[in-house]
Design an enzyme around this catalytic site. Structure first.
Site, PDB file in Angstrom:
ATOM      1  N   ASP A  20       1.274 -24.630 -43.032  1.00 13.99           N
ATOM      2  CA  ASP A  20       1.019 -24.970 -41.636  1.00 13.99           C
ATOM      3  C   ASP A  20      -0.237 -25.840 -41.593  1.00 13.99           C
ATOM      4  O   ASP A  20      -1.255 -25.525 -42.217  1.00 13.99           O
ATOM      5  CB  ASP A  20       0.812 -23.713 -40.785  1.00 13.99           C
ATOM      6  CG  ASP A  20       0.707 -24.062 -39.302  1.00 13.99           C
ATOM      7  OD1 ASP A  20       1.739 -24.023 -38.632  1.00 13.99           O
ATOM      8  OD2 ASP A  20      -0.398 -24.374 -38.847  1.00 13.99           O
ATOM      9  N   ASN A  56      -3.124 -34.164 -32.239  1.00 14.88           N
ATOM     10  CA  ASN A  56      -2.289 -34.760 -31.194  1.00 14.88           C
ATOM     11  C   ASN A  56      -3.095 -35.019 -29.925  1.00 14.88           C
ATOM     12  O   ASN A  56      -2.952 -36.064 -29.278  1.00 14.88           O
ATOM     13  CB  ASN A  56      -1.109 -33.836 -30.874  1.00 14.88           C
ATOM     14  CG  ASN A  56      -0.005 -33.963 -31.902  1.00 14.88           C
ATOM     15  OD1 ASN A  56       0.142 -35.007 -32.524  1.00 14.88           O
ATOM     16  ND2 ASN A  56       0.769 -32.912 -32.092  1.00 14.88           N
ATOM     17  N   HIS A  78       0.361 -38.540 -30.124  1.00 14.34           N
ATOM     18  CA  HIS A  78       1.484 -38.019 -30.909  1.00 14.34           C
ATOM     19  C   HIS A  78       1.910 -38.994 -32.005  1.00 14.34           C
ATOM     20  O   HIS A  78       2.485 -38.569 -33.009  1.00 14.34           O
ATOM     21  CB  HIS A  78       2.674 -37.717 -29.989  1.00 14.34           C
ATOM     22  CG  HIS A  78       2.438 -36.514 -29.109  1.00 14.34           C
ATOM     23  ND1 HIS A  78       2.605 -35.230 -29.560  1.00 14.34           N
ATOM     24  CD2 HIS A  78       2.014 -36.427 -27.829  1.00 14.34           C
ATOM     25  CE1 HIS A  78       2.316 -34.374 -28.575  1.00 14.34           C
ATOM     26  NE2 HIS A  78       1.962 -35.097 -27.510  1.00 14.34           N
ATOM     27  N   ASP A 135       2.524 -37.839 -35.720  1.00 10.72           N
ATOM     28  CA  ASP A 135       3.717 -38.071 -36.553  1.00 10.72           C
ATOM     29  C   ASP A 135       3.333 -38.659 -37.910  1.00 10.72           C
ATOM     30  O   ASP A 135       3.938 -38.326 -38.940  1.00 10.72           O
ATOM     31  CB  ASP A 135       4.674 -39.026 -35.819  1.00 10.72           C
ATOM     32  CG  ASP A 135       5.290 -38.380 -34.588  1.00 10.72           C
ATOM     33  OD1 ASP A 135       5.207 -37.139 -34.474  1.00 10.72           O
ATOM     34  OD2 ASP A 135       5.840 -39.111 -33.753  1.00 10.72           O
ATOM     35  N   GLU A 143       4.897 -28.221 -37.030  1.00 10.52           N
ATOM     36  CA  GLU A 143       4.012 -28.583 -38.127  1.00 10.52           C
ATOM     37  C   GLU A 143       4.119 -27.590 -39.275  1.00 10.52           C
ATOM     38  O   GLU A 143       3.215 -27.495 -40.103  1.00 10.52           O
ATOM     39  CB  GLU A 143       2.553 -28.679 -37.639  1.00 10.52           C
ATOM     40  CG  GLU A 143       1.921 -27.364 -37.203  1.00 10.52           C
ATOM     41  CD  GLU A 143       2.149 -27.046 -35.721  1.00 10.52           C
ATOM     42  OE1 GLU A 143       1.423 -26.234 -35.181  1.00 10.52           O
ATOM     43  OE2 GLU A 143       3.065 -27.635 -35.117  1.00 10.52           O
TER      44      GLU A 143
END
Length: 1016
Positions: A878, A886, A891, A895, A921
């Protein structure tokens, strides 16, 4: 009585005061002066045009050279990636990779691609022995001599006789080449040598060239600093280039008028000259010669380019001013002659005066025409204004200082500009009004502060507080002598909604690809429509096989009693709200009832009782059709309030019925395939498929000859003599074929009659093993053989087909008559591959998605149940503080972080390891055959790799991330494979609660064990 007044002194013509010859001379001098001025302006303009054309072609030529070299360096990066993906790249793997690249064909100028290992002086003897054992008996590292380090050429592809001369040459022994190797080693980037003679050419200086090298480091070792890169160095991949081949075709036709010279370094020395397109064509100091000198940097090495124009480069352009001068001189002589004739001819004075009066009348007419043109211009301006107001995009024009010139009606409607806002007097007021409606005003303000230059344009996406999304374009324009900006605004809210719906479409396609039941697929379609429009309840009713009854297929949101009242009833007896569905199917068109209870008749209200009981007030019926237009059913949309559908509603329903039609047709096709297999053989001769009549008698005779020669095991003999299989294939003769077969291979009757068709139209050269299997089966007594193959159409296209070879009754022993049916399955295979890729891969990171990872986990669990002594481990990862990334950077950067982590994971994995993205994630890794101790070492190495590998975005933002990892051992005694994920997930959350950037492992106990590997 009117009398003509005598002309005044000032009204007399010039010819009255001077003689005709002097007057003609004055006219000639004036015209020659004007001609000279026109020639001078044209000459200057032509020279500027020639210079601009030359500069453009020079830039184009330089860009082509730089672009070609960047493409070639990218090829070396691909070879570097081959070594990064494997700990040991064999010679066969190196050869196979470069053979697939087809370097000689696609990349002219590259004289091969090779590999140089870095060897210590003590490893020389062992290395030479290994190379000689691989089939190079004369291999030796040269030049001879003891050196502390060697970098011999070990691999060089494609290998030819001339390139064998280069094998074993030690690039470390030559200073110029060694400098490039050291530069690549220390920088980690591509490096280039200076001017050298290639070893493949015997080191001759006649064919100049250079080398480009790229370092190869040991996988898993750090290389952030120069010392680390030197310690991790494994070798280099390199490519020799011959300048003549490299520059072939660069610049296209336009470069043929340019003389190009390339020098190594920044000096124009004769010894540094690497390439000259036309040696000795021009002198650098020749007067009037266009020349340009450019310096470019490629792979850390400078090249100096001198470009000169060839003779005739500016001939056509510079000839125009000369033609203008000659024309002006001829016109001047003609005008002088006309002036002399007019002055000398007193008899023509009255005619000249009349002509002057006529010219005056023409001038008056011209003035009237000018006034008419002005009125037309005003009408055109009004028309353009009407067109501007009628455009679908909002238009605004202002200058750099913010003063607003004009806008259209769509702009005022889009931004809801009130009439009382005097924005033409105060442009800042309009800006404040626009800012007040934006969720984030930064893109809009940045576009006002920095306007694009030239023909470039700036694009931004603006988010409004009312939920709308507006696309903004800004470009520069010239309004008279003033620089202005053109703003274009477009409402893309509906497009954004369509993108959100695309996720649902992909989900339905995944279900179709994985063979989900029809009921589940249709229920997913209905739920997606209801999710977009919460006030809407939907159902899908299908026609039965006799097409007389309606069958309920999906209605997850409607009451059970309402669904029961619509299921299994004949179309002719359906009434009330369900009669609307029957009406839509009978008419084949959409039916809309805005208010189900508007009719006051008691009998009508009684038929609407089920809808009233379910609380439904309106109903829309949309027929569902297949790809051929056949009616398959109807999609019903209900509302709890009286309502008419909007354009968005109709578009969404159209999309839903398309998906439903696709799913229904696929289910029907699958059912028809299963039902039709039994009767396919009886309908074989009349089926509209490609049929081939073939004569295998020559093949039978060849097999009989082989049997007489003592060949007992035909399969083993064909495997040992593959060339004989091709000879047997040539013996098959095509006797006849139907129209479907002719269409399949793009042939006609003439092709069949002249023998242009052969077995290549069933089995091409790559599919000969399939032909061999069919031959063995039919020769062994089988009457029917089915397989997939590849074939070649007459137009040269390679396709795939599905074949059925049938020995006709009465010919089982002779093989004289065989009927072959073929079906082109190229498109079906491509669609299946795309659907499988879509269903098993995460679109963002390219890793297996959760479904694919769980399938791999189930397979490993099944293996552990069979092999109890084996082991496996599962890691859950994680990203720490991913929400902050973010929120702070957006975002798009988030990504990029996810893709970055996926790349780092793949670099560290073995071929048997399975990664996967199982959440937003969250990632998981399956390590087959790995116990917890080895998994802990791997996890710590991965954690450090992620922490040490910072991500630099396109905007220059450097982002460092860490991961928390939970580990758990997988056992065959687990009831199901989800148990190990639960244990790894529990360890992951302990790692996050313990401070993140650490590893925790769960051994299945109550508290688990804390790993010794954690951030220091």
């Amino acid at each position: 009585m009117h009398t003509r007044a005598s002309p005044s002194w000032f009204s007399r013509p010039v010819s009255h005061w001077v003689g005709p010859r002097l007057f003609a001379a004055l006219v000639l001098a004036l015209c020659l002066g004007l001609t000279y001025g026109a020639w001078r302006n044209a000459h200057d303009a032509s020279e500027r045009q020639v210079q601009a054309d030359f500069d453009f072609r020079v830039r184009e030529l330089v860009g082509s050279i730089v672009g070609r070299m960047q493409s070639y360096i990218q090829v070396l990066h691909g070879v570097q990636g081959l070594y990064a993906s494997s700990q040991d790249v064999t010679r066969n793997e190196f050869h196979a990779y470069l053979a697939a690249q087809q370097v000689d064909r696609h990349f002219p100028g590259i004289h091969g691609i090779g590999y140089l290992p870095l060897l210590a002086g003590a490893e020389r003897v062992r290395h030479e022995a290994q190379m000689r054992a691989q089939g190079y008996p004369g291999y030796a590292i040269g030049p001879p001599g003891q050196r502390p380090w060697h970098a011999p050429i070990t691999y060089l592809e494609p290998l030819s006789d001339s390139k064998l001369l280069a094998l074993g040459f030690d690039l470390w022994s030559e200073p110029l080449r060694r400098a490039a190797l050291e530069q690549a080693r220390d920088t980690g980037q591509a490096a280039m040598t200076g001017k050298i003679g290639l070893l493949q050419d015997g080191g001759s200086g006649d064919a100049h060239g250079f080398l480009v090298v790229l370092p190869v480091y040991e996988n898993g070792l750090p290389r952030a600093s120069v010392e680390q890169r030197r310690a991790a160095l494994r070798g280099w991949v390199f490519a020799p280039f011959r300048m003549g081949g490299l520059m072939a075709g660069v610049g296209g036709e336009a470069s043929r008028q340019l003389d190009l010279e390339i020098y190594a370094g920044a000096q124009l020395a004769e010894t540094a000259l690497m390439y000259a397109s036309v040696p000795g064509a021009l002198s650098a100091g020749a007067p009037g010669t266009l020349a340009s000198q450019q310096t470019i940097s490629i792979a850390g090495h400078a090249w100096t380019l001198r470009v000169r124009a060839m003779p005739g480069f500016d001939g056509e352009t510079l000839a125009r001013p000369l033609a203008l001068a000659w024309a002006g001189m001829l016109v001047s002589l003609a005008l002088a002659l006309a002036a002399w004739l007019l002055a000398a001819s007193a008899a023509r004075a009255q005619a000249a005066l009349a002509r002057a009066n006529e010219l005056a009348g023409q001038i008056e007419q011209g003035q009237a025409s000018v006034l008419a043109m002005a009125e037309a211009a005003q009408r055109s301006h009004a028309m353009l204004r009407s067109i501007l107001d009628a455009t679908l995009d909002g238009i605004l024009v202002d200058n750099i200082d913010g003063r607003i010139f004009t806008s259209n009606r769509r702009f005022r409607d889009l931004w809801r500009v009130p009439d009382v806002l005097d924005w033409q007097a105060d442009g800042a007021a309009l800006v404040r009004h626009v800012e007040s409606q934006l969720e984030q005003a930064a893109p809009f303000l940045a576009a006002r502060a920095r306007a694009p230059h030239g023909h470039r344009e700036r694009r931004d996406v603006l988010l409004l507080r009312d939920g709308r999304v507006i696309e903004q374009y800004v470009r520069s324009m010239q309004m008279g002598n003033e620089q202005a900006r053109l703003w274009t605004f477009r409402d893309i809210s509906e497009r954004s909604q369509m993108e959100r719906r695309e996720h649902t479409r992909r989900q339905v396609l995944e279900m179709l690809a994985t063979g989900a039941p029809l009921e589940r697929v249709l229920e997913s379609v209905v739920l997606s429509v209801q999710a977009d429009h919460p006030a809407m309840l939907c159902s899908i009713l299908l026609l039965d096989e006799q097409r007389h009854r309606l069958v309920l297929a999906a209605a997850p949101g409607l009451p059970a009693f309402f669904n029961l009242s619509s299921h299994g009833h004949d179309l002719d007896i359906l009434q009330g709200v369900h009669g609307i569905a029957a009406q839509a199917l009978r008419g084949g068109q959409r039916v809309i009832v805005a208010d189900l209870h508007a009719d006051a008749h008691a009998d009508v209200q009684a038929m609407m009782a089920p809808a009233q009981r379910a609380g439904l007030q309106s109903c829309w019926a949309e027929p569902v059709r297949g790809g051929s237009g056949k009616l398959l059913g109807v999609l019903m949309a209900y509302h709890r309030q009286p309502a008419l559908p909007s354009a968005a509603h109709l578009a969404r329903l159209s999309e839903a019925v398309q998906l439903a039609g696709m799913a229904i047709e696929q289910a029907q096709v699958a059912l028809a395939l299963r039902a039709g297999e039994a009767r396919f053989r009886s309908l074989y001769d009349h089926a509209p498929v490609a049929l081939w009549e073939q004569d295998w008698s020559a093949v039978r005779a060849a097999l009989a000859a082989l049997a007489q020669a003592g060949v007992g095991d035909l399969a083993a003999w064909l495997q040992g003599h593959p060339e004989e299989l091709q000879k047997l294939a040539r013996l098959v003769r095509i006797i006849d074929m139907n129209g479907a077969a002719l269409a399949q291979v793009r042939a006609n009757e003439d092709d069949l009659r002249r023998g242009a068709l052969s077995l290549l139209q069933n089995f091409d050269d790559s599919a000969l093993p399939c032909f061999g299997d069919a031959l063995l089966a039919l020769a062994g007594g089988a009457h029917l053989y089915e397989c997939e193959s590849s074939f070649v159409r007459l137009d040269g296209a390679a396709r795939q087909n599905e074949l059925s070879l049938l020995v006709m009754p009465g010919h089982a022993d002779s093989l004289d008559f065989i009927m072959v049916s073929s079906l082109d399955i190229t498109e079906r295979k491509r669609m299946n591959a795309e659907l499988l890729q879509l269903a098993t891969t995460d679109f963002l990171t390219g890793l297996p998605n959760r479904r694919q990872f769980m399938a791999a986990l189930e397979n490993e669990h099944a293996r552990l149940q069979r092999e109890l002594a084996s082991c496996a481990s599962v890691l859950m990862l994680d990203i720490d503080h991913f929400k902050g990334v973010n929120d702070e950077h957006g975002h798009a950067v988030g990504d990029s972080v996810l893709r970055h982590l996926g790349t780092l994971m793949c670099q560290a994995l073995r071929k048997v390891d399975v990664p996967g993205r199982v959440g937003g994630e969250e990632f998981a890794i399956l390590l087959p055959g790995t116990d917890m101790a080895a998994a802990a070492v791997f996890a710590e190495r991965l954690r450090r790799r992620v922490a040490d590998s910072a991500l630099t975005t396109d905007g220059g933002i450097v982002i460092s991330i860490t991961v928390s990892i939970g580990m758990a051992a997988m056992a065959g005694t687990d009831a199901h494979c989800d148990a190990v994920l639960a244990r790894a997930d529990e360890a992951l959350y302990r790692a996050k609660r313990g401070g993140r950037n650490r590893i925790e492992q769960n051994d299945g106990g109550g508290d688990g064990l804390l790993s010794k590997f954690m951030a220091q």
